[in-house]
Scaffold this active site. Structure first.
Site, mmCIF file in Angstrom:
data_model
loop_
_atom_site.group_PDB
_atom_site.id
_atom_site.type_symbol
_atom_site.label_atom_id
_atom_site.label_comp_id
_atom_site.label_asym_id
_atom_site.label_seq_id
_atom_site.Cartn_x
_atom_site.Cartn_y
_atom_site.Cartn_z
ATOM 1 N N SER A 37 0.793 -1.349 -0.163
ATOM 2 C CA SER A 37 0.103 -0.025 -0.134
ATOM 3 C C SER A 37 0.782 1.370 0.115
ATOM 4 O O SER A 37 2.026 1.165 0.484
ATOM 5 C CB SER A 37 -0.791 0.139 1.110
HETATM 6 N N1 SAH Z 1 -1.101 -4.202 3.673
HETATM 7 C C1 SAH Z 1 0.000 -4.828 2.887
HETATM 8 C C2 SAH Z 1 -0.975 -5.539 1.584
HETATM 9 C C3 SAH Z 1 -1.921 -4.773 0.804
HETATM 10 S S1 SAH Z 1 -2.688 -5.527 -0.758
HETATM 11 C C4 SAH Z 1 0.849 -4.292 2.287
HETATM 12 O O1 SAH Z 1 0.875 -2.959 2.324
HETATM 13 O O2 SAH Z 1 1.815 -4.724 1.874
HETATM 14 C C5 SAH Z 1 -3.843 -6.440 -0.032
HETATM 15 C C6 SAH Z 1 -3.586 -7.642 0.762
HETATM 16 O O3 SAH Z 1 -4.824 -8.367 0.983
HETATM 17 C C7 SAH Z 1 -2.874 -8.630 -0.495
HETATM 18 O O4 SAH Z 1 -1.760 -9.203 0.013
HETATM 19 C C8 SAH Z 1 -4.229 -9.824 -0.809
HETATM 20 O O5 SAH Z 1 -3.450 -10.987 -0.826
HETATM 21 C C9 SAH Z 1 -4.901 -9.728 0.807
HETATM 22 N N2 SAH Z 1 -6.124 -10.350 0.804
HETATM 23 C C10 SAH Z 1 -7.186 -10.022 -0.119
HETATM 24 N N3 SAH Z 1 -8.379 -10.587 0.389
HETATM 25 C C11 SAH Z 1 -7.990 -11.118 1.352
HETATM 26 C C12 SAH Z 1 -8.746 -11.980 2.232
HETATM 27 N N4 SAH Z 1 -10.097 -12.427 1.831
HETATM 28 N N5 SAH Z 1 -8.268 -12.776 3.440
HETATM 29 C C13 SAH Z 1 -6.737 -12.144 3.819
HETATM 30 N N6 SAH Z 1 -6.020 -11.521 2.902
HETATM 31 C C14 SAH Z 1 -6.563 -11.037 1.676
#
Ligand code: SAH
Length: 214
Positions: free
Chosen positions: A64
C-alpha cells in the site's frame, strides 16, 4: 538489508510529505520514519521505496501507499494493550508499522499462499513478532481470538463483512475501504451489542479483497 543514511534521509522526507498531506498522529509519523519500507519492497523496485506510491509485490498484489498506511493506522486510534486484527498481510509493511505501537497484540491474515510464506519468513528474519500470521480468509475474521479493539482491512471490500463487525470489542474500531472500483475509507466504532457508529473518510484505491482461494 542494510538501512543506509540515504534511506533514513528519504524517510524523513516522506514523513514531511505525510505531515503536509494531513497526517498528525506523532506515533504514526514516527512509525513511518522508523520502519525501513525498502525491506518490504520487491527487489528491483527498491529505489522507489520512499515514494508515496503503491508498488507490485507479486501475486497481483501491492504494497500500500505510505499515505494510505498512515491514514488507516491513524484511524485505528490504538491504545496500549489493544488486540488488533489485520486482514491482508501482503508485504508485511503495514504489519511492521502496527508493531511499532507499544503493547499491541497483533494477528494478521493473508489469503495468498505465496505472500503468506514469503512474508512469514521475512518477519522471522527481521525478528518482527506478530502474535500470529494466519493463512486464511479474512472475511471470516478470527473468531478464536475475538473480540478485537482494532480491525484493519488492507484490501477493497465490496461489502462490510458482518463477521468483522461482530468481532469488535465495545469501543473497538474497524477501518475498512468499502466499494468495488474505488473505495470509501470507512470506520465503524462499536457502541453497544448491536449499535455501531459509521464515519466515511474519502476515496481510496485498493486491490480487491479476495473471496475464493487461489
Ligand atoms: N497491507 C499490505 C497488503 C496490501 S494488498 C501491504 O501494504 O503490503 C492487500 C492484501 O490483502 C494482499 O496481500 C491480498 O492477498 C490480501 N487479501 C485479499 N483478500 C483477502 C482475504 N479475503 N483474506 C486475507 N487477505 C486477503
Amino acid at each position: 538489508m542494510t538501512d543506509t543514511l540515504k534511506h533514513q534521509g528519504q524517510r524523513r522526507q516522506l514523513v514531511k510529505l505525510l505531515k503536509q498531506k494531513g497526517i498528525q498522529d506523532e506515533r504514526v509519523l514516527n512509525a513511518v520514519g522508523t520502519v525501513p519500507r525498502h525491506i518490504f519492497m520487491d527487489p528491483g523496485l527498491e529505489e522507489y521505496s520512499y515514494l508515496d506510491k503503491a508498488f507490485p509485490i507479486g501475486a497481483n498484489q501491492t504494497i500500500s501507499q505510505p499515505y494510505t498506511v498512515a491514514f488507516q493506522t491513524q484511524l485505528l486510534e490504538l491504545k496500549k494493550g489493544d488486540k488488533v486484527l489485520e486482514i491482508g498481510t501482503g508485504s508485511g509493511y503495514q504489519t511492521a508499522i502496527l508493531l511499532t505501537f507499544e503493547g499491541i497484540k497483533l494477528y494478521t491474515i493473508e489469503r495468498q499462499l505465496e505472500l503468506f510464506k514469503k512474508t512469514t519468513l521475512l518477519f522471522k528474519k527481521l525478528s518482527l513478532q506478530p502474535k500470529k500470521v494466519i493463512f486464511g480468509d479474512g472475511y471470516q475474521g478470527l473468531p478464536d481470538q475475538a473480540p478485537f479493539e482494532g480491525i484493519i482491512v488492507t484490501a477493497g471490500a465490496p461489502r462490510v463483512p458482518k463477521s468483522l463487525l461482530e468481532q469488535l470489542a465495545i469501543g473497538g474500531r474497524l477501518v475498512i475501504p468499502v466499494g468495488d472500483k474505488d473505495q470509501v475509507m470507512t470506520r465503524y466504532v462499536r457502541k453497544g451489542n448491536k449499535t455501531f457508529d459509521r464515519q466515511s473518510f474519502g476515496s481510496f484505491n485498493f486491490v480487491p479483497m479476495l473471496k475464493d482461494r487461489n
